[in-house]
Scaffold this active site. Structure first.
Site, PDB file in Angstrom:
ATOM      1  N   TYR A  90       0.828  -1.210   0.000  1.00  0.00           N
ATOM      2  CA  TYR A  90       0.000   0.000   0.000  1.00  0.00           C
ATOM      3  C   TYR A  90       0.866   1.266   0.000  1.00  0.00           C
ATOM      4  O   TYR A  90       0.608   2.216  -0.748  1.00  0.00           O
ATOM      5  CB  TYR A  90      -0.907  -0.029   1.227  1.00  0.00           C
ATOM      6  CG  TYR A  90      -1.943   1.059   1.308  1.00  0.00           C
ATOM      7  CD1 TYR A  90      -3.101   1.004   0.542  1.00  0.00           C
ATOM      8  CD2 TYR A  90      -1.783   2.134   2.190  1.00  0.00           C
ATOM      9  CE1 TYR A  90      -4.078   2.000   0.641  1.00  0.00           C
ATOM     10  CE2 TYR A  90      -2.747   3.130   2.291  1.00  0.00           C
ATOM     11  CZ  TYR A  90      -3.890   3.052   1.513  1.00  0.00           C
ATOM     12  OH  TYR A  90      -4.846   4.039   1.617  1.00  0.00           O
ATOM     13  N   LYS A 141       0.913   4.052  -2.950  1.00  0.00           N
ATOM     14  CA  LYS A 141       0.532   5.442  -2.686  1.00  0.00           C
ATOM     15  C   LYS A 141       1.692   6.401  -2.975  1.00  0.00           C
ATOM     16  O   LYS A 141       1.472   7.538  -3.410  1.00  0.00           O
ATOM     17  CB  LYS A 141       0.061   5.584  -1.242  1.00  0.00           C
ATOM     18  CG  LYS A 141      -1.282   4.894  -0.967  1.00  0.00           C
ATOM     19  CD  LYS A 141      -2.373   5.362  -1.908  1.00  0.00           C
ATOM     20  CE  LYS A 141      -3.754   4.919  -1.476  1.00  0.00           C
ATOM     21  NZ  LYS A 141      -4.803   5.338  -2.440  1.00  0.00           N
TER      22      LYS A 141
END
Length: 253
Positions: free
Chosen positions: A154, A158
Site C-alpha cells: 500500500y 501510494k
C-alpha cells in the site's frame, strides 16, 4: 448555467467512504457525477443521495484494473453524461501484512487497483480533457506513502501515485489539464476499521489512540478529504498542478 455546472466528474471507488463523500460534494457544486465502483449496485446509495438533492449522477460498475472494462465505462459515461473532464482516482484496496508474510498476490492486487487503475482511468479520460482544453485529475495518495508498518504494498502504491501525479502535471499541463494528489492521514472509513481489526484493537479505541497523535486532536472524516479534492477540481485552480496535499490534521514528521 455556469461552465462549472456543466462539468462531468468521474469518481472511482465511490460506493462508500471518501469516494462517496467526494461524489456528493462535487454534485453539490453542480457537476454531473459518474459514481464508479466494482459493484454497480453498491453505488445506489451514493447516486440516490445525489439525485434526491437535485443532482445528476449515474452508477457505473467497473473493475478499474481491467482495461476493457475501463474503456467501456468511460465510453458509457461520455454518452450518458457528457465528456468527462474531472477525474478522481480514489479506488483502493488493502492487503496488509508484514513483508515476510505478504504474498505475491497481496502485492499484485494492491498495485493493480491503485496504480494500474489510476493509469487506465486517466489514460481513458485524458482525451476528453485535451479536447476540452480543460481537465482536473486528482489522485488519492496517503500518509502511508511515507512508510507504514505492515503496508509495504500500500505504501509503495501510494508513493507511486505521487510520482504519477507529478508526471501527469508535466505531460498534460499544456492542454489545460492539472494533476494533483490528496494524501489523507487517519480517516474514519471501512479501510481504517479493517486496519484496527488487523492489529487487534476495537475501532473506537483505535480512533482514540490515533487522535492523541494528531495535532488537531481528532481523526478525519471523509468530508474533510472531499473538501480538499473539490478545491483541486475547481475552475479557478488552473495554476495549481503537480502538488501533493496531506490532509492529516497537522504536519507529518
Amino acid at each position: 448555467m455556469s461552465t462549472t455546472e456543466q462539468r462531468v466528474a468521474v469518481v472511482t471507488g465511490a460506493a462508500r467512504g471518501i469516494g462517496a463523500a467526494t461524489a456528493v460534494r462535487l454534485a453539490a457544486e453542480g457537476r454531473a457525477v459518474a459514481v464508479i465502483d466494482l459493484d454497480e449496485a453498491a453505488c445506489k446509495d451514493t447516486v440516490e443521495k445525489i439525485t434526491s438533492a437535485g443532482g445528476n449522477a449515474i452508477a457505473v460498475g467497473c473493475d478499474v484494473s481491467d482495461e476493457a472494462q475501463v474503456e467501456a465505462a468511460v465510453t458509457r459515461i461520455a454518452e450518458e453524461l457528457g465528456a468527462p473532464t474531472i477525474l478522481v482516482n480514489n479506488a483502493g484496496v488493502l492487503r496488509d501484512n508484514l513483508l515476510f508474510k505478504m504474498s505475491a498476490s497481496d502485492w499484485d492486487t494492491v498495485m493493480s487497483v491503485h496504480l494500474r487503475g489510476a493509469f487506465l482511468m486517466t489514460r481513458a479520460v485524458q482525451k476528453y480533457m485535451v479536447d476540452a482544453k480543460f481537465g482536473r485529475v486528482v489522485n488519492l495518495s496517503s500518509s502511508s506513502a511515507l512508510g507504514n508498518r505492515g503496508q509495504a504494498n500500500y505504501s509503495a502504491a501510494k508513493a507511486g501515485l505521487q510520482g504519477f501525479t507529478k508526471t501527469l502535471a508535466h505531460e498534460l499541463g499544456k492542454f489545460g489539464v492539472t494533476a494533483n494528489a490528496v494524501a489523507p492521514g487517519f480517516i474514519v472509513t471501512d479501510m481504517t476499521a479493517a486496519t484496527a481489526e488487523r492489529v487487534g484493537m476495537g475501532f473506537e479505541e483505535f480512533q482514540a489512540a490515533a487522535a492523541t497523535q494528531i495535532p488537531v486532536q481528532r481523526v478525519g472524516r471523509p468530508d474533510d478529504v472531499a473538501g480538499a479534492i473539490a478545491f483541486f477540481t475547481g475552475d479557478d485552480t488552473g495554476f495549481v498542478s503537480g502538488q501533493v496535499l496531506y490532509v492529516a490534521g497537522g504536519p507529518l514528521d
